[in-house]
Design an enzyme around this catalytic site. Sequence first.
Site, mmCIF file in Angstrom:
data_model
loop_
_atom_site.group_PDB
_atom_site.id
_atom_site.type_symbol
_atom_site.label_atom_id
_atom_site.label_comp_id
_atom_site.label_asym_id
_atom_site.label_seq_id
_atom_site.Cartn_x
_atom_site.Cartn_y
_atom_site.Cartn_z
ATOM 1 N N GLU A 198 -19.579 21.657 -15.901
ATOM 2 C CA GLU A 198 -20.635 20.593 -15.817
ATOM 3 C C GLU A 198 -19.749 19.053 -15.506
ATOM 4 O O GLU A 198 -19.727 18.644 -15.329
ATOM 5 C CB GLU A 198 -20.533 20.076 -17.365
ATOM 6 C CG GLU A 198 -21.600 20.924 -18.144
ATOM 7 C CD GLU A 198 -21.392 20.791 -19.992
ATOM 8 O OE1 GLU A 198 -22.177 21.370 -20.260
ATOM 9 O OE2 GLU A 198 -20.250 20.565 -20.369
ATOM 10 N N SER B 166 0.730 -1.555 0.219
ATOM 11 C CA SER B 166 -0.095 -0.182 -0.217
ATOM 12 C C SER B 166 0.866 0.966 -0.068
ATOM 13 O O SER B 166 0.462 2.242 -0.048
ATOM 14 C CB SER B 166 -0.955 -0.405 1.439
ATOM 15 O OG SER B 166 -0.624 0.249 2.323
ATOM 16 N N LYS C 152 -19.212 28.079 -29.647
ATOM 17 C CA LYS C 152 -19.790 27.531 -28.900
ATOM 18 C C LYS C 152 -18.743 28.325 -27.743
ATOM 19 O O LYS C 152 -17.308 28.316 -27.631
ATOM 20 C CB LYS C 152 -19.960 25.620 -28.915
ATOM 21 C CG LYS C 152 -20.498 25.277 -29.180
ATOM 22 C CD LYS C 152 -21.979 25.518 -28.688
ATOM 23 C CE LYS C 152 -21.739 24.635 -28.260
ATOM 24 N NZ LYS C 152 -21.632 23.487 -28.069
ATOM 25 N N ASN D 195 -1.855 -2.141 12.843
ATOM 26 C CA ASN D 195 -3.563 -2.209 13.107
ATOM 27 C C ASN D 195 -3.460 -0.208 14.106
ATOM 28 O O ASN D 195 -4.545 0.601 13.789
ATOM 29 C CB ASN D 195 -3.837 -3.257 14.635
ATOM 30 C CG ASN D 195 -3.811 -4.235 13.074
ATOM 31 O OD1 ASN D 195 -2.949 -4.348 12.492
ATOM 32 N ND2 ASN D 195 -4.588 -5.450 13.880
ATOM 33 N N GLN E 291 -7.815 -2.217 4.526
ATOM 34 C CA GLN E 291 -6.677 -0.965 3.592
ATOM 35 C C GLN E 291 -7.045 -0.490 2.978
ATOM 36 O O GLN E 291 -6.265 0.880 1.857
ATOM 37 C CB GLN E 291 -5.416 -2.249 3.148
ATOM 38 C CG GLN E 291 -4.483 -1.474 2.292
ATOM 39 C CD GLN E 291 -3.177 -2.581 1.846
ATOM 40 O OE1 GLN E 291 -2.584 -2.844 2.968
ATOM 41 N NE2 GLN E 291 -2.996 -2.847 0.680
ATOM 42 N N SER F 170 -15.676 24.710 -28.725
ATOM 43 C CA SER F 170 -15.963 23.361 -29.268
ATOM 44 C C SER F 170 -15.163 23.362 -30.369
ATOM 45 O O SER F 170 -14.693 24.558 -31.355
ATOM 46 C CB SER F 170 -17.319 23.360 -30.379
ATOM 47 O OG SER F 170 -17.936 22.296 -31.058
ATOM 48 N N ASN G 285 -18.528 26.939 -23.671
ATOM 49 C CA ASN G 285 -19.683 26.072 -23.018
ATOM 50 C C ASN G 285 -18.992 25.735 -21.611
ATOM 51 O O ASN G 285 -17.638 26.067 -21.120
ATOM 52 C CB ASN G 285 -18.577 24.154 -23.592
ATOM 53 C CG ASN G 285 -19.177 24.267 -24.973
ATOM 54 O OD1 ASN G 285 -20.108 24.469 -25.476
ATOM 55 N ND2 ASN G 285 -18.374 23.622 -25.887
ATOM 56 N N THR H 155 -40.485 26.462 -8.749
ATOM 57 C CA THR H 155 -40.184 26.191 -8.397
ATOM 58 C C THR H 155 -40.702 24.715 -9.600
ATOM 59 O O THR H 155 -41.767 25.202 -10.565
ATOM 60 C CB THR H 155 -41.581 25.600 -7.329
ATOM 61 O OG1 THR H 155 -43.083 26.268 -7.931
ATOM 62 C CG2 THR H 155 -41.699 26.628 -5.941
#
Length: 475
Positions: free
Chosen positions: A298, A28, A291, A118, A330, A285, A293, A163
């Site tokens: 996003e 690890s 474009k 541990n 782990q 784009s 964006n 709403t």
Amino acid sequence: MTERKDDRLWGGRFEREPNAHFDAFQRSFAFDRRLLPYEIAVDRAWAKALEPIGIFTAAEVKQTLAALDKISTRAQNDPAWVDTFGANAEDVHHFVEKALVEELGPLGWKLHTGRSRNELVATDFRLFVIDAAAEIQHRVSVLLSTLLQQAKSNITVPMAGMTHMQHAQPILLSHFLLAHAEAFLRDVARLQHAAASADACPMGSGALAGNSFGIDRGAIARELGFSKITANSHDAVSDRDFALDYLFALTGLATHLSRLAEDFVLFASQEFAYVVLPDEYSTGSSLMPQKKNPDSWELIRGKSGRITGALVGLLTTLKGLPTSYQRDLQEDKEALFAAHDQVGGMIRVAAGAIEGTQFREERLRAAASNPLLLATEAADYLVHKGIPFRQAHDIVGKVLREAERQTKVWTELPLEDLKKISPAFEADFSAGLNVAAALAAKKVPGGTAPDSVRKAISDLEERLNKKTTKLGATP
């Protein structure tokens, strides 16, 4: 320098080498090396605690602390050394022990007296979560500051509150921004809870049963900055509730960032056109030259799923484990580290995008001025005339239907037509049918009336100043 033939932390019981694929699989260090500063801090505290119980002499403590300092400095200044020297390390604990033995010889092995990996990993991980929660709190404070500045700059700008994604009633843009701020303030509270949940020191718990050498657990906890020790050694080595709490806080924060992102993606569309996106947080784009964006928003919206996945993953790992430490644990760190990094990046991008956004007042004001948004004000007018609200609601519905029949804007119906529907309508009716009056009427605390919103801005500024002072400088 004296070395054991096998420098693994557990090799004496085994005659044959581990399978190479399994050996790589079970290591690890590639990700828990991130805990190295905490591991060294715990080692320092443990070395000091071994002297009063006669395991270390004062000279050995001094030697060990000096070696740990040398390892820490070298690791910070020479990452390539960590890569090279750690190539054969099982985990961060093994790495430090190997480095200590290289510096001190057999004395380096002595530090592990009476302790287990541990409890070490549980302690390191708690210290990480405490610091990580503080770092994210600071980042949220920066995000809140950008929302606050936009709210102050746009205090006079109305918008159409919605709403069900339908235009509903006029609100102030500042009121909308402050709604998101409230959600992020709740996230700060959850981050603080996660840090408090991690604030207990497991050292002295051993592998599961406790410590046989009479170690002063309280002294170790104080040395490491914990306010208390864990109450049960069996629980301490396997408790990961603090990690769940932190991931839950991150998941809530990511969810709120995603909702904020959704609003701004919509607002940037031609259908809304409420905002001008900052160039610095937008993309174009590869095919369509026109474009612009909202990729920053996003991506924030998209990355939120990864954070939720980290929480669900740890919950799934924990739900079937027997009591005490199991090697499954782990798997608790890698996804949490990634979630922490991702949320930190999401907040930073969101704050920058909000700071650079221009709100198109004319579009917002036009949407807020749609007469349909004033229908509730008409019902309230009738209530003030003594008509029960349910009946008033029905009367206004009939007014709207009559306006449709005449193909007129309902606020332009003549008084005589209104009186045919209800005699309660009087000459003062039209005076209250405007955005300013609708906003001013919502003057309760927490409402969208200008005075209420100014008070909310002031309150947020005060709350934010207190939190910033408490959090201190940027981590």
